[in-house]
Structures are given as structure tokens and as C-alpha cells.
Design an enzyme around this catalytic site. Structure first.
Site, PDB file in Angstrom:
ATOM      1  N   ASP A 102      -5.641   5.628   1.730  1.00 43.63           N
ATOM      2  CA  ASP A 102      -6.427   4.769   1.211  1.00 43.63           C
ATOM      3  C   ASP A 102      -5.481   3.709   0.461  1.00 43.63           C
ATOM      4  O   ASP A 102      -4.374   3.752   0.757  1.00 43.63           O
ATOM      5  CB  ASP A 102      -7.133   5.201   0.132  1.00 43.63           C
TER       6      ASP A 102
HETATM    7  C1  NOJ Z   1     -10.408   1.699  -1.403  1.00 43.67           C
HETATM    8  C2  NOJ Z   1     -11.611   2.619  -1.190  1.00 43.67           C
HETATM    9  O1  NOJ Z   1     -11.398   3.943  -1.738  1.00 43.67           O
HETATM   10  C3  NOJ Z   1     -11.661   2.814   0.269  1.00 43.67           C
HETATM   11  O2  NOJ Z   1     -13.012   3.444   0.483  1.00 43.67           O
HETATM   12  C4  NOJ Z   1     -11.817   1.314   1.084  1.00 43.67           C
HETATM   13  O3  NOJ Z   1     -12.144   1.621   2.446  1.00 43.67           O
HETATM   14  C5  NOJ Z   1     -10.488   0.806   0.757  1.00 43.67           C
HETATM   15  N1  NOJ Z   1     -10.324   0.544  -0.644  1.00 43.67           N
HETATM   16  C6  NOJ Z   1     -10.155  -0.561   1.568  1.00 43.67           C
HETATM   17  O4  NOJ Z   1     -11.121  -1.586   0.766  1.00 43.67           O
END
Ligand code: NOJ
Length: 766
Positions: A295
Site C-alpha cells: 500500500d
Molecule cells: C492507500 C489506500 O489504502 C489504498 O486502498 C489505495 O489503493 C492507495 N492508497 C492508492 O491510492
């Protein structure tokens, strides 16, 4: 020669000609097709390409960067040329995307195309209901179509990878990200998550309009302590395997190309550094062949968690645990080479991670099709896409209350209607969380749709009454009261703005915010029928308004087509059919409250105290009070999982089994008759629940194992049939193995998790 053979020969000669053409085209990447009879050999082609890569190029494939400000800066061009970037996220300008692809393919040594990622979670320009709302449709085919439509719209901007579906089971409405999830149930999550994967990826990931999906967040994120986002999770392995992991397993079985590691700490080992999750379960047990992306900065955050002391150790842990690609930060880019030189990691470890990424790029057909021609896609927000958004919104609406059948409203008998509230006419807020690209200009609001539906025959008295749902001011209430008094009925649009749910937007109090409850009381005081439509990103505790409303329609955030969908339900063009994918508590202190709970040794019963008011002055020592219940909230929810009213009624009867005794490993068939006993044609979502009475670990009191959406005419009945196979009865027991046990089972068929029509069967060991 037969016609078939002639066609085959023609096809073969075309392949030879095309291959020759590709090989001799200037700048074409030879490795992509060299020696390959077709493009369906991702494994062989990935291995072949990997063998030609330098260490820098390999680490480049493992690096994903955020979009560049104002075009592509020189530094980024150089990085692309040098093969130091494998993926870019959040670039949606198709010209910039094409230029990045051109540099990567034409100007880098090996010409490896880029994955362009974006959070296309519930629509792109055309916005579908939030995923929790989509889950309320219990309609996998519709959910698949919505994902397909979103993929087509996103692909027209050059996006070839979405970070969806989010399949984090959660039992906590305080958690802001419940909006992005599919609710509390592993089975519903599994079915709908797999449908989303199929919608995004199509039948073939390489076909025009398919984009790679990413099942997230692996795993357990939905159990964040106290519903506070990014908080720690502590999930016993047994519960992890029985509740949180099945949707991911289903996504892997559906062919999901990628998985995202969660931000969260799982039992002391943050998911991004957790080899039990990513190596043992995902790869060894499930045979996942796609790749894992971290993530946002979650590798670097291993340091913040306190798992490691610095970025280098963070890279070491994440690589060891099996994260193929790093999102947003550079711990891999900065430290893998050094770790390799020191002999702490091996080139085989890096190769394994890179090969996974290349396999997916080959599966996606990116080496053949990396440029985007927007004109080859249907226009965004075209009538067909709006129709999908509308029907999904329509089926997502859950009717929670309808006293004295105040709904549907009848246009013919209305002279005037009051439309009140902060969310009646807000095209942006109705779209919900994750709408980076959502076009509020496309949104049709409830106010505009109701006006259009009623035409000039019915006067509409509109008062916003509150600036936002959080306003404490009551200044607009007098005007609202006057509008209600001057109308035959009142529709009040309440809830939460989009920003009150989603990532990092958790709430500890899940009542309607601001002075909304007060507004409802003012309207109720006029004596006019009050119909509340609540738009929110989570279940809310509604106790302080329920007494003051005649009907309550829960709309989640319904997306672009909220208006027409809500108008169709309010005025009876269609009967409501949504059912809750998550339990609604009476009070926030009941959380986590969910239908598939364990029985416990002292369960509450119908005779138990349900509320403070029932409690005697002194508790007798041997009273029914010594059970699992809250003194002030009882033990039942406000609204149960699977619940939702219709404009008709359905009866359930004649439950029957193919046999009361079934041998271990054999399926059993269960049937029941569903009848529409009212006078309106409507859809019903028929649900099947099972209970395993005795297990080697304790089992939930009920588990959803099947559902079907039926449409029945007034008076019509239909026999529904479900097959319960050994997989449906299997569970992870004491030794963490998936087992089937002999024993007694209960099975229910009905319209909610409170279904009462029950049959019983025994699984025998012979
Ligand atoms: C953080 C989030 O937790 C995730 O779900 C998302 O896809 C990413 N950022 C990218 O934006």
C-alpha cells in the site's frame, strides 16, 4: 481442403506474417514475441525477458511512482529510459500516459511497458453506489457489469490497473472504510468480490477494455481496533481463516491479477512484512500467480510501526515476506542492491518478485497494446453506463421503515411536497468516497429527479435547512417547518457528506451528525407524514430519529444516478429490494455486532432483558439476567443483516431437503416455496443460512451460504432450490486445517438473517 482447414491455414499464415512484421518494425521490442507462437505464454515470456535484465532494470520493475506534476519532468524521462520505473499511479491524462508508455517501450533498453494504476473503486466518470451500497443489491451480475463499465471508462484514459475490489470483511461501522467494503459477511464478500474481479478483468485480461484488478487489503484491515483507521488488528488465526481470508481466496480463484498488502499490523507483524500471509497462505496454499503491491508507503512504514529500525531493514522484511512492487516510496530502489551485495538477500528472491510482475504484464497484453486510443472506447457517462449506475442505485436502496404504508407516495393524491435537507440537491456528496474522477456534472440529484417526475402538477417546496449535515445551527428550521406545513408530505434528505467516511475518516459516534435529529423532530411536529432518505457511507445509529419518521429509506451514497433511483422507489415505479449487507446497531457501544456471532455459553434469549427499562430494581441471583446482553441496549441489533422491506410481502413455506442424512463429502439439496402475498410485483432476495451445531472449534449461530434474487408477480410463488456442498460446510478447525465434520446442521431459508423457516440434517461419517 475443408473450409475449417483453409481457415486454420489462413490464420497460421497471418500469424507468421504479423510476427515477421513485428520483428522488423523499428524500435519494436523483440523479446515480447520472439519465438512465441502467440501471446498466451506469459510464464515463458516472463522468464525469457527476466534473463536479459540488469539488476537496475529488475529493481525498476519493482518500483511504482506517483504521477508527475505538470507533464513528465526530465528526471522522470531519464528514469523511464533507464528502466527504473515499472508502474505509475494516478496519471489520468491520456496524452501523458501515452508519452510515458512511448518512452518506456521505445526508448528503454528492453521496452517494458508500464502499469498505470488508479483507484477506480466505484466508477470512474460515471459513479456507481459505494461498494457497501453495491453489496446491498446482492446482485453479482449487476456488480460485474458496474465493474466492466468502470473499466471501460478508466481504460479510455490509459489506466490499465485499478486498486479494487476492496474485500475487507468488517464488523465495525465506525471504520470509515466500511464504505469501500462489501460489508460484514465472508460469503457475500466472496461472491461480489469475485464478480468485480471478473468485471474489471473481463474474460481475458488482454482484451480491449479489461484492466487488472487488485484485491485489497491483504489482510485483516477491517478489524482495525475501535474502528479507527490504520489501527492495529489482533485476529486469531482461526478467525482470520474462517472470516477474513475467504474473500481473498475467492478473488484468487477468480483470477485476480494483483493483491495489495494492508497498512495494518496483524498480530504484531504488519501485513506488509508478513510472510505467513503472503508466502504461506497466498502463494503456497492458494497458488497465487499474480503479484503483490504494497500500500502507499507501507514498506517504509514498517519502520514507523516499530518492526524495523530503518528503511533498509524495511525493504529486507517486505522482500522476504513477498511484496513484489513498492508503491510510492523508494526503499527497494535505494536498498535492494546493497542488501544483495551484503549477501542478505539473493538474486533469486529478486527474480521471483520481478517475474511475477512481468507475468502479469504479459497476461495483460501490454507488450502488444500499450497505447490508448480514447476513440476506441465508448464515451464516458453514455446512456448505457448511466443506466447501469441507475439500476445499481435502485437495487441498493434499503427500506428500513414504512409505517402505515406511507410509501410509495402517490403522485395523483399529492398537491404539494416538501423536500428538505442538506443532501437533497448535492450532486457531489451523493457520489460518496473515492471519486477522484467522478463527474458531479453528470449527477442527477433527488430534488431534480423528483421535480422531473412530478412535473407541474405537484408543487415542490424545497428548503435546504442546514448548510452541511454537521451544522449545529437551527436557523433554517423555521423555514423548513413552514414548507412542511404548506405541503401534503415531507421528504427529508439526511446523512453524512462523502468526506465523513472512507480512508482515514472514521467516527466514534455514528448518530446522524449535527442538528439533523432536531430537524426531523421539527418536521414531525407538523403532523405531516415524514419520509427520511438517509445517504451515508456506513450504518448509522438511528434511534434518535426513528420515532419521528413514518418511513426511512437507507440510500448509502448512491452515485451519479441517485436522483432517478430514489424517485422511482419513493413514487412506487419500482418496489425496494435492497437488503442490508451489514448489521445496524442500536447503539455504538454494541459494536462489533454481527449476525454470524458465536453462541457463547450464556446466550441471551427472547426472555432476557432487552433494555434498561425491563430491569428490576434489584437483580435476583438466579434471573435470566445472567446472559450475554447489554443492560442498556439488549442483545439485538436495530436492523439485522439481510433485512430490508418491500412494498409487497413474501411468505416462505414448505422447506424440504433431499435427505435428512447425508454422507460426509456429499451435497444436500434444500428447497422452499416463496410466495408474493401482497399486491405489488417485486424482487425478493432469498437467503440461505446454515448452522453447524457442534464443531471442533465453536461455530457461528448462522452463516450465509447462498442467495438468489427472484422477481414475483402478486400471488405468484416459486420453489427455490439451493445445493449445500461439502465446501459450504467446511471450516478451519483447531489445527488450522480446512475440515468437514460429521454432525447435526440447521438450515434456514428466508428473507433475512432472522429467517425462521428451518430444516435439519445430519452429516454421517459412513
Ligand atoms: C492507500 C489506500 O489504502 C489504498 O486502498 C489505495 O489503493 C492507495 N492508497 C492508492 O491510492
Amino acid at each position: 481442403m475443408s473450409r475449417r482447414n483453409r481457415m486454420k491455414r489462413l490464420a497460421r499464415s497471418q500469424v507468421v506474417f504479423l510476427t515477421a512484421l513485428l520483428v522488423f518494425l523499428p524500435g519494436h521490442n523483440l523479446y515480447a514475441t520472439e519465438g512465441a507462437p502467440g501471446m498466451h505464454e506469459p510464464e515463458r515470456r516472463a522468464a525469457d525477458l527476466l534473463a536479459r535484465m540488469t539488476l537496475t532494470e529488475k529493481i525498476g520493475q519493482m518500483t511504482q511512482v506517483g504521477q508527475f506534476e505538470g507533464g513528465i519532468p526530465d528526471e522522470a524521462r531519464e528514469a523511464l529510459k533507464a528502466g527504473r520505473i515499472g508502474s505509475v499511479l494516478n496519471e489520468v491524462n491520456v496524452n501523458v500516459v501515452n508519452e510515458m508508455q512511448r518512452i518506456a517501450v521505445e526508448e528503454s533498453r528492453l521496452g517494458i511497458p508500464l502499469m498505470i494504476g488508479r483507484d477506480v473503486i466505484h466508477g470512474f466518470k460515471t459513479v456507481l453506489p459505494i461498494p457497501l451500497g453495491q453489496a446491498a443489491t446482492w446482485n453479482p451480475e449487476l456488480v460485474r457489469k458496474g465493474a466492466r463499465m468502470s473499466a471501460l471508462e478508466a481504460a479510455s484514459s490509459g489506466i490499465n490497473w485499478t486498486f479494487a475490489p476492496m474485500i475487507d470483511v468488517t464488523r465495525d461501522p465506525r471504520w470509515g472504510r466500511i464504505a469501500e467494503s462489501l460489508g460484514e459477511d465472508p460469503y457475500l464478500h466472496s461472491v461480489l468480490g469475485a464478480a468485480m474481479v471478473k468485471g474489471f478483468q473481463g474474460d481475458d485480461l488482454a482484451e480491449h477494455g479489461s484492466i487488472a484488478a487488485c484485491a485489497k487489503h491483504f489482510a485483516g484491515y477491517g478489524a482495525s481496533e475501535s474502528g479507527r483507521d490504520y489501527n492495529t488488528t489482533n485476529i486469531p488465526e482461526n478467525e482470520l481463516r474462517n472470516v477474513y481470508l475467504p474473500p481473498f481466496h475467492a478473488a484468487v480463484d477468480a483470477g485476480v491479477a494483483t493483491i495489495m498488502a494492508s497498512f495494518s499490523d496483524l498480530n504484531g507483524i504488519p501485513a506488509t512484512g508478513n510472510s505467513f500471509l503472503m508466502r504461506q497462505v497466498l502463494r503456497e496454499e492458494w497458488g497465487f500467480e499474480g503479484f503483490v503491491v504494497s500500500d502507499w508507503a507501507s514498506i517504509e512504514q514498517l519502520k514507523v510501526h516499530g518492526l524495523v529500525a530503518n528503511d533498509k531493514e524495511a525493504a529486507f522484511e517486505a522482500l522476504g515476506a513477498g511484496v513484489n512492487m513498492e508503491m510510492a516510496t523508494s526503499t527497494y530502489a535505494n536498498h535492494l542492491e546493497e542488501l544483495l551485495e551484503e549477501g542478505r538477500i539473493s538474486i533469486q528472491q529478486i527474480d521471483e518478485m520481478v517475474e511475477g510482475i512481468l507475468r502479469v504484464k504479459f497476461r495483460m497484453g501490454l507488450f502488444e497494446n500499450h497505447y490508448t486510443d480514447p476513440s476506441s472506447y465508448p464515451a464516458v457517462s453514455n446512456p448505457e453506463h448511466l443506466a447501469i449506475a441507475r439500476i445499481t442505485a435502485l437495487q441498493s436502496l434499503v427500506l428500513l421503515e414504512n409505517r402505515n404504508k406511507v410509501l410509495p407516495l402517490k403522485k395523483d393524491t399529492l398537491g404539494s411536497i416538501a423536500i428538505i435537507g442538506p443532501l437533497a440537491d448535492d450532486g457531489y456528496e451523493q457520489m460518496g468516497t473515492w471519486v477522484f474522477d467522478g463527474d458531479a456534472g453528470v449527477s442527477q440529484t433527488p430534488l431534480s429527479a423528483i421535480r422531473e417526475f412530478l412535473g407541474t402538477d405537484v408543487r415542490v417546496n424545497h428548503v435546504r435547512a442546514m448548510e452541511t449535515t454537521r451544522s449545529r445551527s437551527v436557523d433554517g428550521f423555521e423555514e423548513a417547518r413552514a414548507a412542511a406545513e404548506a405541503s401534503d408530505a415531507v421528504i427529508v434528505f439526511l446523512g453524512e457528506e462523502a468526506i465523513l467516511s472512507g480512508e482515514a475518516h472514521s467516527r466514534a459516534d455514528i448518530d446522524l451528525p449535527g442538528s439533523q435529529a432536531e430537524l426531523v423532530r421539527v418536521l414531525h411536529g407538523t403532523g405531516k407524514p415524514v419520509i427520511a432518505v438517509v445517504m451515508a457511507g456506513r450504518p448509522l445509529t438511528l434511534g434518535n430519529v426513528l420515532e419521528s419518521v413514518d418511513a426511512l429509506l437507507f440510500a448509502w451514497h448512491p452515485g451519479s444516478m441517485a436522483g432517478p433511483a430514489i424517485a422511482d422507489i419513493l413514487f412506487g415505479v419500482e418496489s425496494p429490494s435492497g437488503k442490508l449487507p451489514v448489521t445496524f446497531p442500536r447503539m455504538v457501544g454494541q459494536v462489533p455486532i454481527h449476525y454470524a456471532h458465536k453462541h457463547g455459553g450464556k446466550p441471551a434469549t427472547a426472555e432476557s432483558f432487552k433494555h434498561m427499562d425491563d430491569i428490576p430494581v434489584r437483580m435476583p441471583q438466579t434471573s435470566s439476567g445472567f446472559v450475554s446482553s447489554h443492560l442498556d441496549a439488549g442483545f439485538t441489533p436495530q436492523y439485522a443483516f439481510g433485512y430490508g422491506l418491500s412494498y409487497t410481502e413474501f411468505s416462505y413455506s414448505e422447506i424440504g431437503l433431499s435427505g435428512n442424512r447425508v454422507a460426509l463429502g456429499e451435497p444436500v439439496t434444500v428447497k422452499a416455496v416463496v410466495r408474493n402475498t401482497g399486491d405489488v410485483e417485486a424482487d425478493e432476495i432469498v437467503q440461505l443460512y446454515v448452522r453447524d451445531l457442534v464443531g471442533n472449534v465453536t461455530r457461528p449461530v448462522k452463516e450465509l451460504k447462498g442467495f438468489q434474487r427472484l422477481r414475483l408477480q402478486p400471488g405468484e410463488s416459486q420453489t427455490v432450490e439451493f445445493v449445500i456442498g461439502p465446501d459450504d460446510l467446511a471450516f478451519y478447525g483447531r489445527d488450522m486445517k480446512l475440515i468437514n465434520e460429521p454432525g447435526d446442521f440447521h438450515v434456514w431459508i428466508g428473507g433475512s438473517s432472522e429467517a425462521e423457516l428451518r430444516a435439519e440434517f445430519t452429516v454421517t461419517s459412513d
